[in-house]
Write an enzyme that holds these catalytic residues in place. Structure first.
Site, PDB file in Angstrom:
ATOM      1  N   SER A  50       3.108  -1.872   6.523  1.00  0.00           N
ATOM      2  CA  SER A  50       4.471  -1.833   5.951  1.00  0.00           C
ATOM      3  C   SER A  50       4.878  -0.518   4.996  1.00  0.00           C
ATOM      4  O   SER A  50       5.939  -0.093   5.410  1.00  0.00           O
ATOM      5  CB  SER A  50       4.113  -3.072   4.887  1.00  0.00           C
ATOM      6  OG  SER A  50       4.046  -4.201   5.482  1.00  0.00           O
ATOM      7  N   TYR A 139      -3.804  -9.281   9.510  1.00  0.00           N
ATOM      8  CA  TYR A 139      -3.108  -8.822   8.179  1.00  0.00           C
ATOM      9  C   TYR A 139      -2.086 -10.039   7.805  1.00  0.00           C
ATOM     10  O   TYR A 139      -1.252 -10.361   8.393  1.00  0.00           O
ATOM     11  CB  TYR A 139      -1.961  -7.638   8.540  1.00  0.00           C
ATOM     12  CG  TYR A 139      -1.145  -7.153   7.486  1.00  0.00           C
ATOM     13  CD1 TYR A 139      -1.429  -7.689   6.177  1.00  0.00           C
ATOM     14  CD2 TYR A 139      -0.443  -5.896   7.882  1.00  0.00           C
ATOM     15  CE1 TYR A 139      -0.581  -6.774   5.191  1.00  0.00           C
ATOM     16  CE2 TYR A 139       0.351  -5.352   6.828  1.00  0.00           C
ATOM     17  CZ  TYR A 139       0.321  -5.564   5.399  1.00  0.00           C
ATOM     18  OH  TYR A 139       1.109  -5.262   4.418  1.00  0.00           O
ATOM     19  N   LYS A 167      -6.969  -8.713   5.501  1.00  0.00           N
ATOM     20  CA  LYS A 167      -6.159  -8.024   4.734  1.00  0.00           C
ATOM     21  C   LYS A 167      -5.263  -9.062   3.968  1.00  0.00           C
ATOM     22  O   LYS A 167      -4.342  -9.671   4.671  1.00  0.00           O
ATOM     23  CB  LYS A 167      -5.402  -6.943   5.074  1.00  0.00           C
ATOM     24  CG  LYS A 167      -4.494  -6.252   3.764  1.00  0.00           C
ATOM     25  CD  LYS A 167      -3.688  -5.177   4.374  1.00  0.00           C
ATOM     26  CE  LYS A 167      -2.654  -4.600   3.045  1.00  0.00           C
ATOM     27  NZ  LYS A 167      -1.497  -3.741   3.490  1.00  0.00           N
ATOM     28  N   THR A 169      -2.406 -10.226   1.890  1.00  0.00           N
ATOM     29  CA  THR A 169      -1.506  -9.976   0.982  1.00  0.00           C
ATOM     30  C   THR A 169      -0.813 -11.113   0.597  1.00  0.00           C
ATOM     31  O   THR A 169       0.130 -11.538   0.867  1.00  0.00           O
ATOM     32  CB  THR A 169      -0.622  -8.906   1.441  1.00  0.00           C
ATOM     33  OG1 THR A 169      -1.384  -7.843   2.050  1.00  0.00           O
ATOM     34  CG2 THR A 169       0.627  -8.335   0.588  1.00  0.00           C
ATOM     35  N   GLY A 192      -4.982  -7.596  -0.788  1.00  0.00           N
ATOM     36  CA  GLY A 192      -3.593  -6.869  -0.708  1.00  0.00           C
ATOM     37  C   GLY A 192      -2.649  -6.268  -1.640  1.00  0.00           C
ATOM     38  O   GLY A 192      -2.324  -5.385  -1.803  1.00  0.00           O
ATOM     39  N   ASP A 194      -1.525  -4.964  -4.985  1.00  0.00           N
ATOM     40  CA  ASP A 194      -2.466  -3.925  -5.609  1.00  0.00           C
ATOM     41  C   ASP A 194      -2.347  -4.168  -7.347  1.00  0.00           C
ATOM     42  O   ASP A 194      -3.330  -4.055  -7.956  1.00  0.00           O
ATOM     43  CB  ASP A 194      -1.433  -2.383  -5.848  1.00  0.00           C
ATOM     44  CG  ASP A 194      -1.234  -1.986  -4.399  1.00  0.00           C
ATOM     45  OD1 ASP A 194      -1.890  -2.555  -3.566  1.00  0.00           O
ATOM     46  OD2 ASP A 194      -0.722  -0.698  -4.338  1.00  0.00           O
ATOM     47  N   GLU A 195      -1.377  -4.970  -7.870  1.00  0.00           N
ATOM     48  CA  GLU A 195      -1.132  -5.560  -9.181  1.00  0.00           C
ATOM     49  C   GLU A 195      -2.422  -6.655  -9.271  1.00  0.00           C
ATOM     50  O   GLU A 195      -2.432  -7.065 -10.466  1.00  0.00           O
ATOM     51  CB  GLU A 195       0.037  -6.187  -9.505  1.00  0.00           C
ATOM     52  CG  GLU A 195       0.663  -7.166  -8.324  1.00  0.00           C
ATOM     53  CD  GLU A 195       1.352  -6.947  -7.315  1.00  0.00           C
ATOM     54  OE1 GLU A 195       2.170  -7.679  -7.015  1.00  0.00           O
ATOM     55  OE2 GLU A 195       1.033  -5.690  -6.805  1.00  0.00           O
TER      56      GLU A 195
END
Length: 303
Positions: A50, A139, A167, A169, A192, A194-195
């Site tokens: 992405s 993913y 992965k 997310t 996945g 980041d936060e």
């Protein structure tokens, strides 16, 4: 084949694809960005997903980008090539190339747009896994693909020889924990969002593949280290710092925002491809002013 999977761990940037002034992939800028991130001690690279705008590129562009990165990395860290596409044939073509080009693994989102059933999605992944002698990391990104595969689905695929991880997310940490338990300790599960990195690590992820690792590599590498050392209070502080930047990023297209931050850090990666947001001069100014207020972004900058 029994794959050596221990190398797939830690902080892996989902690499921005640098473009030149003509909008073509820039080899010099790509090499500069890869060297910069290697100096920050990242643990691998994830290409053409992405963040890398893989869906806005031709298959030949994605192949060339992998060749450049693999040549620059020279095996020092794992390189994962995202081969996802709407059609299975393109995924197979990219997978075969990735194996020849020296990628350590491939990855793929579920086939999207058309409403495929679970059996079609399963067959799609098996076709990729059997296309070449290279491991596949699925993913899982239901918010973008519209495909919400179940924990049972991943448990079944985890038994396939070439399918070695996912992965993940999604912010659903309950589902993440259930997936980790169902697939077992040898299945490599990457956080996945980041936060939510610290939450993902706490649940049991082996590492993370993330977008903002392009612009805050030192912070996330340190967060991962603090977690490994059991220093959770310090890790929480670092997660909160990262999230201050992410809270600003969501006011823009994340790719446009990160490209502007990299430019401020002295790494010119060009504009994103349309229809991704093209920042106005006012927006660029606001991003610069924000970055100058955040010392852990500002201190990385080359003025």
């Amino acid at each position: 084949m029994a794959w050596a999977l221990d190398k797939f761990k830690g902080i892996i940037p989902a690499l921005i694809t640098p473009y030149d002034d003509m909008g073509e992939i820039s080899e010099p800028a790509t090499r500069k960005l890869v060297r910069h991130l290697l100096q920050k001690q990242v643990d691998g690279f994830y290409l053409s997903g992405s963040t890398g705008e893989g869906f806005l590129q031709s298959a030949s562009e994605r192949e060339r980008f992998l060749e450049i990165v693999a040549d620059e990395v020279q095996g020092s860290v794992p390189v994962i090539a995202h081969v996802g596409a709407m059609d299975t044939a393109t995924c197979i073509k990219l997978t075969k190339h990735a194996a020849r080009a020296g990628a350590d693994a491939v990855s793929s989102v579920a086939p999207f747009y058309y409403k495929h059933g679970q059996e079609q999605v399963r067959g799609h992944y098996l076709d990729i896994a059997n296309a070449a002698d290279i491991p596949l990391i699925i993913y899982h990104f239901p918010a973008m693909t519209g495909v919400q595969s179940t924990v049972r689905f991943y448990e079944e695929l985890s038994k396939e020889n070439n399918i070695v991880g996912v992965k993940f997310t999604s912010k659903d940490t309950f589902e993440l924990q259930q997936l980790l338990e169902a697939c077992g300790p040898d299945f490599r599960v990457f956080n996945g969002p980041d936060e939510c990195l610290l939450a993902g690590l706490a649940v049991g992820c082996c590492g993370a593949i993330g977008s903002t690792y392009n612009i805050m590599p030192e912070l996330f590498v340190e967060l991962y280290r603090k977690f490994q050392e059991g220093k959770l209070d310090e890790a929480r502080v670092l997660q909160a710092k990262a999230n201050r930047v992410i809270a600003e990023l969501v006011n823009y297209d994340f790719i446009a925002f990160e490209r502007e931050i990299l430019k401020l850090q002295g790494i010119e990666v060009g504009l994103p491809r349309k229809p991704i947001q093209q920042l106005t001069e006012e927006e660029r100014l606001q991003i610069r002013l924000f970055a100058e207020r955040i010392d852990y972004l500002e201190t990385f900058m080359t003025r």
